[in-house]
Scaffold this active site. Structure first.
Site: not given
Ligand code: 7PJ
Length: 264
Positions: A204, A238
């Site tokens: 991210k 995840r």
């Protein structure tokens, strides 16, 4: 949980087969590397992403779910906010719903309830197209916790089984680097609700904010963040890079076991 993003299909049959084959290959690899769940998504929810129509999303994800389900022995999660996609995906073999909208789309909650599969409810402030413009909170940890508890309440009131609910703070979804770090540092607040916590930190942009790394150079930082989340009590992470994350989690588990032995 390994991430399988399904790219738009080409119109030619050849293209379609190649996409399906690549997706299946990706799922096979993640399973071999230690993934327990494959999260199949056909709509990008990255900051600034545009939404896709139901038919397009079905076209992308359903053949992939059917193929994984018939070839591999792994749980499949469907990453969607659309009730039509949830229903078709579960029908095709998915056994979990991952919804970044936390079942706020019209009809989604009733559909998820009727499908009787586990559901991940994720926190997001705003919508993907604009959520990173200027996210603000008075107290990010308690606001995220409150939101998730309210969504749990709504689900249980609608008749959903409490034991099927998973929660997720939604790292990067309407959050600054500071918000993300505060949430990760205080992940225990969510863990103490008693609901399993899923954390998605993989590759991210918060990593770029800290280290200035391009997407494909965020693997080590992603593994470190996944390990921190698990050490703080996350039940599931995840990730894009299953092998590297599994290595980090496995050595940490061995050290934790040695610490246990030493204290006996
Ligand atoms: C998440 C997700 C996450 C859950 C995405 C990306 C953006 N679902 N879908 N949690 N992130 N549950 O992977 O960078 O953090 S899409």
């Amino acid at each position: 949980m390994g991430i399988l993003n399904v790219t738009p299909d080409s119109f030619s049959d050849g293209g379609r087969f190649e996409h399906l084959d690549a997706a299946l290959q990706g799922a096979r690899k993640m399973l071999a590397e230690g993934a327990d769940v494959i999260d199949v998504g056909g709509e990008s929810t990255r900051p600034g992403a545009q939404s896709v129509a139901v038919a397009g999303e079905l076209d992308r994800v359903i053949p992939v779910i059917e193929a994984i389900n018939s070839e591999l022995s792994v749980s499949i999660s469907i990453d969607t906010s659309k009730p039509e996609v949830m229903e078709a995906a579960v029908d095709a073999g998915a056994s979990m719903i991952n919804d970044v909208m936390a079942l706020r789309a019209e009809g989604a909650m009733e559909t998820a309830r009727d499908l009787q599969v586990p559901v991940c409810l994720m926190h997001m402030q705003g919508l993907p197209r604009t959520m990173q413009k200027d996210p603000r909170y008075k107290d990010v940890v308690s606001e995220v916790r409150e939101f998730l508890l309210q969504r749990i309440d709504a689900c249980v009131s609608a008749g959903m089984d409490e034991g099927k609910i998973i929660i997720d703070p939604g790292f990067g979804f309407g959050k600054t680097l500071g918000h993300n770090l505060t949430l990760l540092a205080n992940l225990g607040v969510l863990v103490r609700t008693g609901f399993p916590v899923l954390a998605g930190l993989s590759r991210k942009s918060m990593i770029a904010s800290m280290l200035d790394r391009a997407v494909d150079s965020r693997v080590a930082a992603s593994a470190a963040l996944a390990l921190i989340a698990v050490q703080k009590g996350a039940a599931m992470v995840r990730v894009h890079d299953v092998a590297e994350t599994a290595d980090a989690l496995n050595v940490a588990a061995r050290v934790a076991a040695a610490v246990e032995d030493a204290s006996e």
